[in-house]
Design a protein around this motif. Structure first.
Motif, PDB file in Angstrom:
ATOM      1  N   GLU A  83      39.120  15.792  23.540  1.00  0.00           N
ATOM      2  CA  GLU A  83      38.615  17.001  24.178  1.00  0.00           C
ATOM      3  C   GLU A  83      38.239  16.710  25.629  1.00  0.00           C
ATOM      4  O   GLU A  83      37.480  15.779  25.917  1.00  0.00           O
ATOM      5  CB  GLU A  83      37.396  17.528  23.423  1.00  0.00           C
ATOM      6  N   GLN A  84      38.769  17.528  26.537  1.00  0.00           N
ATOM      7  CA  GLN A  84      38.438  17.428  27.957  1.00  0.00           C
ATOM      8  C   GLN A  84      38.437  18.832  28.559  1.00  0.00           C
ATOM      9  O   GLN A  84      39.485  19.351  28.940  1.00  0.00           O
ATOM     10  CB  GLN A  84      39.427  16.535  28.700  1.00  0.00           C
ATOM     11  N   ARG A  99      41.270  21.369  24.785  1.00  0.00           N
ATOM     12  CA  ARG A  99      40.057  22.111  25.110  1.00  0.00           C
ATOM     13  C   ARG A  99      40.051  23.381  24.266  1.00  0.00           C
ATOM     14  O   ARG A  99      41.091  23.833  23.777  1.00  0.00           O
ATOM     15  CB  ARG A  99      39.993  22.436  26.598  1.00  0.00           C
ATOM     16  N   ARG A 100      38.879  23.960  24.129  1.00  0.00           N
ATOM     17  CA  ARG A 100      38.759  25.173  23.321  1.00  0.00           C
ATOM     18  C   ARG A 100      39.278  26.361  24.123  1.00  0.00           C
ATOM     19  O   ARG A 100      39.121  26.416  25.348  1.00  0.00           O
ATOM     20  CB  ARG A 100      37.311  25.381  22.896  1.00  0.00           C
ATOM     21  N   ARG A 135      32.431  14.802  22.894  1.00  0.00           N
ATOM     22  CA  ARG A 135      33.805  15.305  22.852  1.00  0.00           C
ATOM     23  C   ARG A 135      34.363  15.162  21.444  1.00  0.00           C
ATOM     24  O   ARG A 135      34.124  14.159  20.769  1.00  0.00           O
ATOM     25  CB  ARG A 135      34.707  14.519  23.807  1.00  0.00           C
ATOM     26  N   GLN A 136      35.161  16.139  21.045  1.00  0.00           N
ATOM     27  CA  GLN A 136      35.888  16.059  19.791  1.00  0.00           C
ATOM     28  C   GLN A 136      37.118  15.188  20.003  1.00  0.00           C
ATOM     29  O   GLN A 136      37.800  15.284  21.031  1.00  0.00           O
ATOM     30  CB  GLN A 136      36.320  17.449  19.336  1.00  0.00           C
ATOM     31  N   THR A 159      33.479  12.561  16.845  1.00  0.00           N
ATOM     32  CA  THR A 159      32.992  12.957  18.164  1.00  0.00           C
ATOM     33  C   THR A 159      32.536  11.697  18.893  1.00  0.00           C
ATOM     34  O   THR A 159      32.144  10.707  18.266  1.00  0.00           O
ATOM     35  CB  THR A 159      31.829  13.958  18.081  1.00  0.00           C
ATOM     36  N   TRP A 219      43.290  25.077  19.364  1.00  0.00           N
ATOM     37  CA  TRP A 219      42.938  24.365  20.592  1.00  0.00           C
ATOM     38  C   TRP A 219      44.033  24.589  21.624  1.00  0.00           C
ATOM     39  O   TRP A 219      45.201  24.825  21.276  1.00  0.00           O
ATOM     40  CB  TRP A 219      42.822  22.865  20.341  1.00  0.00           C
TER      41      TRP A 219
END
Length: 316
Positions: free
Chosen positions: A29-30, A67-68, A81-82, A99, A169
């Motif tokens: 995740e970023q 990213r979401r 972060r996931q 995470t 995502w």
């Protein structure tokens, strides 16, 4: 205004055999903006990004940022972060999650082991657990690589999320901009192109049921591109959609012609002849690129081999 996706769709360019190849996916995740090469052009430390590129090279691991869905304010570094790791080879499919507040610990992974399907390194570094929720859908939305990914991918991700679909995502790059909107579905690792929300929901329900939806499928990332096309052709010919039923056991030949052997868990075998052709008339590979003739994988024939059972496994 004409786009690469418009040209590809209007010319009915085939999707099968166009998926990115990766037996193992590593997804970090970023949030915030992404540049054309997101690992080194985002809020992720570019030195870490370059080191990750080097660590993964030649291992069968593909790294992408996620990213979401939604607006992407330039809001700096998240506290946690996931991360996901997934192996897509039939017989050893898994999806692990964790995470972390220390993305640099990704460099502690044994990428060679991860690429061959050993989750132990990911589990030990991040205390990861099996992903037990809904299947995951990663929609390519990186407009800095190709504007079609933003123009078509971002609305798809938003529509899916706003309609209550879990596990959606945005992702940096899946290849094949001209097939946007593109997505990768985990845990099985099949990629899709020209996706629309109702179809994606059908695909995700198929994953829940252990099935592969062949319509719109670009192939399984576990295989090289000739084998992707061959496996999908066997699924269609044999009406076999169980995700764990087929595996590619052999690919003989070199471009532009291959013989691919596909096996069923019940012992049946198929020999598939695949030829590489050029997509004509010329079209852009991505927006802004010159006209070209992207390679395509054409299935010439699908032949089931006669098998007999002698004291156990099938022999041809």
């Amino acid at each position: 205004m004409s786009t690469c996706t418009t040209a590809s769709r209007d010319l009915d360019e085939p999707l099968a055999g166009t998926a990115a190849t990766a037996r193992t996916w590593l997804l970090l995740e970023q949030p915030g903006p992404w540049g054309p090469k997101a690992l080194t052009s985002s809020h992720l430390d570019p030195e870490l990004g370059r080191a990750l590129e080097v660590a993964a090279e030649g291992t069968g691991v593909r790294i992408a940022l996620i990213r979401r869905p939604g607006r992407h304010a330039d809001c700096g570094t998240p506290a946690a972060r996931q991360i996901y790791a997934a192996h897509t080879l039939p017989g050893n499919v898994w999806l692990r999650t964790a995470t972390t507040s220390e993305p640099e610990r990704l460099l502690d992974l044994d990428f060679t082991a991860l690429g061959r399907g050993d989750s132990g390194t990911f589990d030990s570094v991040f205390r990861a657990e099996p992903h037990t929720g809904d299947p995951l859908a990663f929609v390519c939305t990186n407009g800095k690589r190709d504007r079609c990914c933003a123009l078509l991918g971002r609305p798809l991700a938003t529509e899916l999320t706003s309609s209550g679909v879990e596990g959606v995502w945005e992702v940096t790059h899946l290849g094949g901009h001209r097939f946007s909107p593109t997505l990768l579905v985990l845990p099985f690792g099949y990629a899709y192109g020209r996706a629309q929300a109702p179809h994606v929901k059908e695909i995700l329900q198929g994953v829940r049921d252990g099935r592969v939806v062949v319509e719109g499928c670009r192939g399984s990332s576990a295989w090289e591109r000739p084998a992707q096309a061959a496996e999908l052709a066997v699924r269609t010919a044999a009406h076999e959609y169980a995700a764990d039923a087929l595996t590619v056991v052999r690919t003989d030949g070199t471009a532009p012609r291959w013989e691919v052997t596909v096996a069923h868990t019940d012992g049946r075998l198929w020999r598939v002849l695949v030829a590489q052709g050029a997509s004509l008339p010329p079209r852009p590979d991505s927006c802004g690129s010159p006209l070209g003739s992207p390679a395509r994988m054409d299935v010439v024939s699908v032949r089931e081999l006669l098998t007999t059972v002698v004291g156990g496994p099938a022999h041809c």
